[in-house]
Design a protein around this motif. Sequence first.
Motif, PDB file in Angstrom:
ATOM      1  N   ASP A   1     -12.945   8.299   0.887  1.00 45.65           N
ATOM      2  CA  ASP A   1     -12.342   9.604   1.139  1.00 45.65           C
ATOM      3  C   ASP A   1     -10.868   9.483   1.513  1.00 45.65           C
ATOM      4  N   MET A   2     -10.330   8.257   1.496  1.00 45.37           N
ATOM      5  CA  MET A   2      -8.963   8.082   1.986  1.00 45.37           C
ATOM      6  C   MET A   2      -8.153   7.072   1.185  1.00 45.37           C
ATOM      7  N   VAL A   3      -6.843   7.346   1.167  1.00 43.35           N
ATOM      8  CA  VAL A   3      -5.840   6.435   0.625  1.00 43.35           C
ATOM      9  C   VAL A   3      -4.904   6.091   1.777  1.00 43.35           C
ATOM     10  N   ASN A   4      -4.471   4.845   1.857  1.00 41.66           N
ATOM     11  CA  ASN A   4      -3.716   4.352   3.001  1.00 41.66           C
ATOM     12  C   ASN A   4      -2.220   4.249   2.714  1.00 41.66           C
ATOM     13  N   PHE A   5      -1.434   4.690   3.692  1.00 45.05           N
ATOM     14  CA  PHE A   5       0.015   4.533   3.650  1.00 45.05           C
ATOM     15  C   PHE A   5       0.497   4.048   5.012  1.00 45.05           C
ATOM     16  N   GLY A   6       1.780   3.757   5.098  1.00 40.45           N
ATOM     17  CA  GLY A   6       2.384   3.377   6.364  1.00 40.45           C
ATOM     18  C   GLY A   6       2.688   4.619   7.196  1.00 40.45           C
ATOM     19  N   PRO A   7       3.767   4.584   7.990  1.00 41.15           N
ATOM     20  CA  PRO A   7       4.142   5.766   8.768  1.00 41.15           C
ATOM     21  C   PRO A   7       4.281   6.996   7.879  1.00 41.15           C
ATOM     22  N   LEU A   8       4.064   8.165   8.457  1.00 38.44           N
ATOM     23  CA  LEU A   8       4.042   9.406   7.682  1.00 38.44           C
ATOM     24  C   LEU A   8       5.282   9.579   6.818  1.00 38.44           C
ATOM     25  N   GLU A   9       6.437   9.186   7.334  1.00 37.76           N
ATOM     26  CA  GLU A   9       7.674   9.382   6.574  1.00 37.76           C
ATOM     27  C   GLU A   9       7.775   8.474   5.350  1.00 37.76           C
ATOM     28  N   THR A  10       6.875   7.473   5.237  1.00 41.12           N
ATOM     29  CA  THR A  10       6.912   6.572   4.078  1.00 41.12           C
ATOM     30  C   THR A  10       6.020   7.045   2.936  1.00 41.12           C
ATOM     31  N   VAL A  11       5.242   8.094   3.144  1.00 41.37           N
ATOM     32  CA  VAL A  11       4.366   8.593   2.085  1.00 41.37           C
ATOM     33  C   VAL A  11       5.220   9.122   0.933  1.00 41.37           C
ATOM     34  N   PRO A  12       4.939   8.692  -0.307  1.00 37.98           N
ATOM     35  CA  PRO A  12       5.740   9.152  -1.443  1.00 37.98           C
ATOM     36  C   PRO A  12       5.808  10.672  -1.546  1.00 37.98           C
ATOM     37  N   GLU A  13       6.937  11.169  -2.009  1.00 31.84           N
ATOM     38  CA  GLU A  13       7.191  12.601  -2.080  1.00 31.84           C
ATOM     39  C   GLU A  13       6.156  13.331  -2.921  1.00 31.84           C
ATOM     40  N   ARG A  14       5.617  12.660  -3.950  1.00 35.22           N
ATOM     41  CA  ARG A  14       4.675  13.331  -4.852  1.00 35.22           C
ATOM     42  C   ARG A  14       3.384  13.745  -4.150  1.00 35.22           C
ATOM     43  N   PHE A  15       3.133  13.198  -2.963  1.00 36.85           N
ATOM     44  CA  PHE A  15       1.911  13.538  -2.248  1.00 36.85           C
ATOM     45  C   PHE A  15       2.121  14.599  -1.167  1.00 36.85           C
ATOM     46  N   ARG A  16       3.322  15.113  -1.050  1.00 32.36           N
ATOM     47  CA  ARG A  16       3.573  16.128  -0.032  1.00 32.36           C
ATOM     48  C   ARG A  16       2.659  17.338  -0.263  1.00 32.36           C
ATOM     49  N   GLY A  17       2.147  17.888   0.804  1.00 32.57           N
ATOM     50  CA  GLY A  17       1.252  19.028   0.699  1.00 32.57           C
ATOM     51  C   GLY A  17      -0.214  18.659   0.680  1.00 32.57           C
ATOM     52  N   ARG A  18      -0.524  17.353   0.630  1.00 32.40           N
ATOM     53  CA  ARG A  18      -1.912  16.900   0.643  1.00 32.40           C
ATOM     54  C   ARG A  18      -2.458  16.905   2.071  1.00 32.40           C
ATOM     55  N   THR A  19      -3.729  16.613   2.224  1.00 35.08           N
ATOM     56  CA  THR A  19      -4.365  16.534   3.541  1.00 35.08           C
ATOM     57  C   THR A  19      -4.186  15.128   4.104  1.00 35.08           C
ATOM     58  N   PHE A  20      -3.548  15.046   5.284  1.00 33.43           N
ATOM     59  CA  PHE A  20      -3.268  13.760   5.914  1.00 33.43           C
ATOM     60  C   PHE A  20      -3.916  13.678   7.294  1.00 33.43           C
TER      61      PHE A  20
END
Length: 410
Positions: A283-302
């Motif tokens: 149910d999850m994909v992993n990233f680093g700190p919130l500000e490092t999440v790629p722009e294309r994923f903005r608006g998703r559930t985090f």
Amino acid sequence: MAVLLIGTLDTKGRELAFLRDLLRSEGLKVLVIDAGSGDPGAIEADIPRDRVFEAAGSSLDAVHQHRDRGRAVSDAARGVSRLVGRLIEEDAVEGILGIGGSAGTTIGTAAMRAAPFGLPKIMVSTLASGQTRPYVGGSDLMMIPSIADLAGLNRITRRVLLNAAEAMVGMVRGHSTPDASEGSSDGPLITATMFGVTTPCVDRARARLEAQGAEVIVFHATGVGGQAMERLIQDRLVDGVLDLTTTELADELVGGVLSAGPDRLTAAVAAGVPQVVSVGALDMVNFGPLETVPERFRGRTFHVHNPTVTLMRTQARECQLIGQRMAQVLWDARVETVVLLPELGVSALDAPGQPFYDPEADEALFSALRDGLKDATHTRVESLPMHLNDPAFADTAVERLLAARGKVNK
């Protein structure tokens, strides 16, 4: 048997000679492999560079003609890996020691990653204090930072190389001592995968398997963990697999930071090892700190797991694709394989009132697995009306794995 000493004699001849003499002074047999392509080295190699490039399907003349350093390094890495593999098959290797900068590290670690678990492997490298995952992968090789560049012998490089040589001597001489296996079980070796959000399930399953006399090795599903488990299975050291946390597949497909690569899930199928697979933390994909999440994923559930880890909920279409990929791999199983689907949630965050609760996305995953495996010969899918972290789910997983192993061992 010998310690293989790998390096480029055209640029690291003095350093390799220093290491060779240290190892020989301790009574070890040493074979020097020259992976260089420039001017002849200062010492003679036991396995010269022309044999290295021939093993790669090339030649030293071809290397000199195309004058492409990147291609030469790739050829050398491939050639050294093949030669080392042959020597290992002949039971002629008791350790591998390499030195180098970027080229030497690429060449030496390629051979080490191809070597079996437990064989002593040390790489002295100028890159050892940076991002080492491309060089280590799922291997148990040791990297030692060279501190200074490996360009001559001085009070720094001598000390570093001396430490590496002494480490190799100790590893080789202590490699088969009784203490190495102290505390190990004589029962079957089972590998399992776990994430923080699947810990209750895996901990209970591990305890139950250990009560049955098994030795359970749990891998943290952080990319490197999955790679390490797959490698252990490839080396035919594993009797059963409890792959309940397959979250790395989501990172590979969607683009997270904890992918274990495209071959995740394939080793047990190829090796004919019985396994129980589930969909833990898909149910999850992993990233680093919130500000490092790629722009294309903005608006998703985090969900911000901690200041350095941000989790993103997989969507229905992504879950469907993950399920299809899993089914494609598991279809080819040659021995009993069971896929367990927890209908009430796949992680601690996927439950009523939790941030990733999404029955529609889960059902897309489950349906893809059911549809993709409905006619499989050795793989069957079983849906359970429970959450993955329910004790009964762990108990069922253990029962299915023990039954699968029993069928294989008949």
